[in-house]
Motif scaffolding. Structure first.
Motif, short mmCIF file in Angstrom:
data_model
loop_
_atom_site.label_atom_id
_atom_site.label_comp_id
_atom_site.label_asym_id
_atom_site.label_seq_id
_atom_site.Cartn_x
_atom_site.Cartn_y
_atom_site.Cartn_z
N PRO A 136 -54.58 -83.18 3.14
CA PRO A 136 -54.78 -83.29 4.59
C PRO A 136 -56.17 -82.86 5.04
CG PRO A 136 -53.30 -81.47 4.07
CD PRO A 136 -53.48 -82.26 2.82
N GLU A 137 -56.82 -81.98 4.29
CA GLU A 137 -58.17 -81.58 4.65
C GLU A 137 -59.13 -82.76 4.49
OE1 GLU A 137 -59.12 -78.22 2.27
OE2 GLU A 137 -57.42 -77.03 2.97
N GLY A 138 -59.05 -83.43 3.34
CA GLY A 138 -59.90 -84.61 3.14
C GLY A 138 -59.55 -85.72 4.11
N LEU A 139 -58.26 -85.89 4.37
CA LEU A 139 -57.83 -86.91 5.33
C LEU A 139 -58.42 -86.64 6.71
CD1 LEU A 139 -55.85 -89.38 5.52
CD2 LEU A 139 -54.15 -87.77 6.38
N SER A 140 -58.46 -85.38 7.10
CA SER A 140 -59.02 -85.02 8.40
C SER A 140 -60.49 -85.37 8.48
CB SER A 140 -58.83 -83.51 8.65
OG SER A 140 -57.46 -83.17 8.64
N ILE A 141 -61.22 -85.14 7.40
CA ILE A 141 -62.64 -85.49 7.38
C ILE A 141 -62.82 -86.99 7.57
CG2 ILE A 141 -64.71 -85.60 5.92
CD1 ILE A 141 -63.81 -82.95 4.66
N GLY A 142 -62.04 -87.78 6.83
CA GLY A 142 -62.15 -89.23 6.94
C GLY A 142 -61.79 -89.74 8.32
N VAL A 143 -60.70 -89.23 8.87
CA VAL A 143 -60.28 -89.66 10.21
C VAL A 143 -61.33 -89.27 11.24
CG1 VAL A 143 -58.57 -89.29 12.02
CG2 VAL A 143 -57.82 -89.62 9.67
N GLY A 144 -61.91 -88.08 11.07
CA GLY A 144 -62.96 -87.65 12.00
C GLY A 144 -64.14 -88.60 12.01
N PHE A 145 -64.58 -89.01 10.84
CA PHE A 145 -65.72 -89.92 10.76
C PHE A 145 -65.34 -91.34 11.17
CE2 PHE A 145 -67.73 -86.56 8.34
CZ PHE A 145 -69.04 -86.66 8.76
N GLY A 146 -64.05 -91.64 11.17
CA GLY A 146 -63.62 -92.94 11.65
C GLY A 146 -63.69 -93.08 13.15
N GLY A 147 -63.83 -91.96 13.86
CA GLY A 147 -63.90 -91.97 15.32
C GLY A 147 -65.32 -92.13 15.83
N ASP A 149 -67.17 -89.90 17.50
CA ASP A 149 -67.93 -88.65 17.63
C ASP A 149 -68.40 -88.17 16.26
OD1 ASP A 149 -69.07 -86.28 18.36
OD2 ASP A 149 -67.23 -85.34 19.09
N ASP A 150 -69.59 -88.62 15.85
CA ASP A 150 -70.11 -88.23 14.54
C ASP A 150 -70.43 -86.74 14.48
OD1 ASP A 150 -69.88 -90.78 13.60
OD2 ASP A 150 -71.97 -91.32 13.98
N VAL A 151 -70.92 -86.18 15.59
CA VAL A 151 -71.25 -84.75 15.60
C VAL A 151 -69.98 -83.93 15.44
CG1 VAL A 151 -72.19 -82.86 16.97
CG2 VAL A 151 -73.31 -85.09 17.00
N GLY A 152 -68.94 -84.30 16.18
CA GLY A 152 -67.67 -83.60 16.05
C GLY A 152 -67.09 -83.72 14.65
N ALA A 153 -67.27 -84.89 14.03
CA ALA A 153 -66.78 -85.09 12.67
C ALA A 153 -67.51 -84.17 11.70
CB ALA A 153 -66.96 -86.55 12.26
N ARG A 154 -68.82 -84.01 11.90
CA ARG A 154 -69.58 -83.11 11.02
C ARG A 154 -69.16 -81.66 11.22
NH1 ARG A 154 -73.80 -86.86 12.05
NH2 ARG A 154 -74.57 -85.65 13.84
N VAL A 155 -68.91 -81.28 12.48
CA VAL A 155 -68.43 -79.92 12.75
C VAL A 155 -67.11 -79.67 12.03
CG1 VAL A 155 -67.58 -78.36 14.54
CG2 VAL A 155 -69.64 -79.71 14.94
N LEU A 156 -66.21 -80.63 12.13
CA LEU A 156 -64.92 -80.52 11.45
C LEU A 156 -65.12 -80.38 9.95
CD1 LEU A 156 -61.81 -80.73 11.32
CD2 LEU A 156 -62.09 -83.22 11.30
N ALA A 157 -66.00 -81.21 9.38
CA ALA A 157 -66.25 -81.17 7.94
C ALA A 157 -66.88 -79.85 7.52
CB ALA A 157 -67.15 -82.34 7.54
N ILE A 158 -67.78 -79.32 8.35
CA ILE A 158 -68.40 -78.03 8.04
C ILE A 158 -67.34 -76.93 8.03
CG2 ILE A 158 -69.95 -76.24 8.94
CD1 ILE A 158 -71.74 -78.55 9.96
N GLY A 159 -66.45 -76.96 9.01
CA GLY A 159 -65.39 -75.96 9.07
C GLY A 159 -64.47 -76.03 7.87
N ILE A 160 -64.07 -77.23 7.50
CA ILE A 160 -63.20 -77.39 6.33
C ILE A 160 -63.92 -76.94 5.06
CG2 ILE A 160 -62.09 -79.12 4.86
CD1 ILE A 160 -61.31 -80.62 7.42
N SER A 161 -65.20 -77.29 4.95
CA SER A 161 -65.97 -76.86 3.77
C SER A 161 -66.09 -75.34 3.71
CB SER A 161 -67.37 -77.50 3.80
OG SER A 161 -67.29 -78.91 3.77
N ALA A 162 -66.27 -74.72 4.88
CA ALA A 162 -66.38 -73.25 4.91
C ALA A 162 -65.11 -72.59 4.41
CB ALA A 162 -66.70 -72.79 6.33
N GLN A 163 -63.95 -73.12 4.81
CA GLN A 163 -62.71 -72.50 4.35
C GLN A 163 -62.38 -72.90 2.92
OE1 GLN A 163 -59.18 -73.57 4.01
NE2 GLN A 163 -59.91 -75.68 3.77
#
Length: 265
Positions: A136-147, A149-163
């Protein structure tokens, strides 16, 4: 080739790139095990709590809220939009619950869960559990970039990478604590991270099929992450009696991810 037909190349590239960043972050987390650095169980549980907090904030601010906004723009009325997002969350959560029931896997503390596991080696049970966790973490990254808001997708990916950094450490430590060799434990943790770019590709392609799929995809990814938080991470972080440390870690992780989303999103 098919991905290019349904999703913009830049979005696909972003999903793949950040999916691999998350995978690398998981690998970075194993360095203390490689270097034989010891952590207390209390510290491990606090890091698990931190990861849960990051995922909880990411689900709320980077997935659910954008899903509500996009659904509101696509349909008439807040009830309709809320219904779409609610259904998506339930679909993601109960879909992962079904996989959890069917797929044999082993929790680090609770032990074996799922279908018959007599013929499976314990290391593969751990691998299955990790894949359930990372998908689900990887899925969230992909779905985010499918939208949009590229900036929001990067923020989401940074947060997931941090955890993923403490997650990689906890995975490797958990495997060594039950008798696996250091190299095998690190190898399994590193390979487990590769599920994230694969899931990211799936997410961005599915959303690319139709704009109407975007709020559904965001909500389903959030539901899957909420399931992992409640069913996997929080119980594991509390079982050794370090609820306070885990809760403090969760709150800190939530606040940091919220600030990151607000400042950069």
């Amino acid at each position: 080739m098919y991905a290019r037909l349904v999703v913009d190349d830049a979005k696909l590239l972003g999903a793949v790139r950040w999916g691999f960043v998350a995978a690398v972050a998981t690998s970075v987390g194993t360095l203390p095990v490689v270097l034989s650095i010891k952590f207390s169980q209390r510290a491990n549980d606090a890091m698990l709590g931190f990861g849960a907090g990051v995922m909880l904030a990411a689900s709320s601010f980077s997935l659910i809220l954008p899903a509500l906004t996009i659904a509101g723009e696509q349909v008439a009325g807040p009830w309709h939009a809320g219904g779409i997002v609610s259904a998506g969350i339930l679909f993601g959560a109960f879909g992962l619950l079904l996989l959890d029931r069917v797929m044999p896997h082993e929790h680090f503390v609770k032990g074996v869960e799922g279908a018959s596991t007599q013929k499976l080696k314990r290391v593969w049970l751990f691998v299955f559990a990790i894949c359930l966790h990372n998908f689900p973490e990887g899925l969230s990254i992909g779905v985010g970039f499918g939208g949009p808001d590229d900036v929001g997708a990067r923020v989401l990916a940074i947060g997931i990478s941090a955890q993923d950094i403490p997650e990689g450490l906890v995975i490797a430590l958990a495997l060594t604590s039950v008798g696996y060799g250091r190299l095998l434990a690190v190898g399994v943790a590193v390979l487990s991270g590769l599920i994230e770019p694969i899931a990211a590709i799936i997410g961005v392609v599915v959303v690319g099929l139709s704009e109407a799929m975007l709020p559904w995809g965001l909500a389903a990814a959030a539901g899957a992450m909420l399931f992992v938080i409640s069913h996997e991470i929080i119980p594991e972080s509390h079982r050794q009696g370090h609820e306070s440390a885990a809760t403090q870690g969760l709150i800190i992780g939530f606040v940091l991810m919220m600030l990151l989303d607000t400042a950069l999103g």
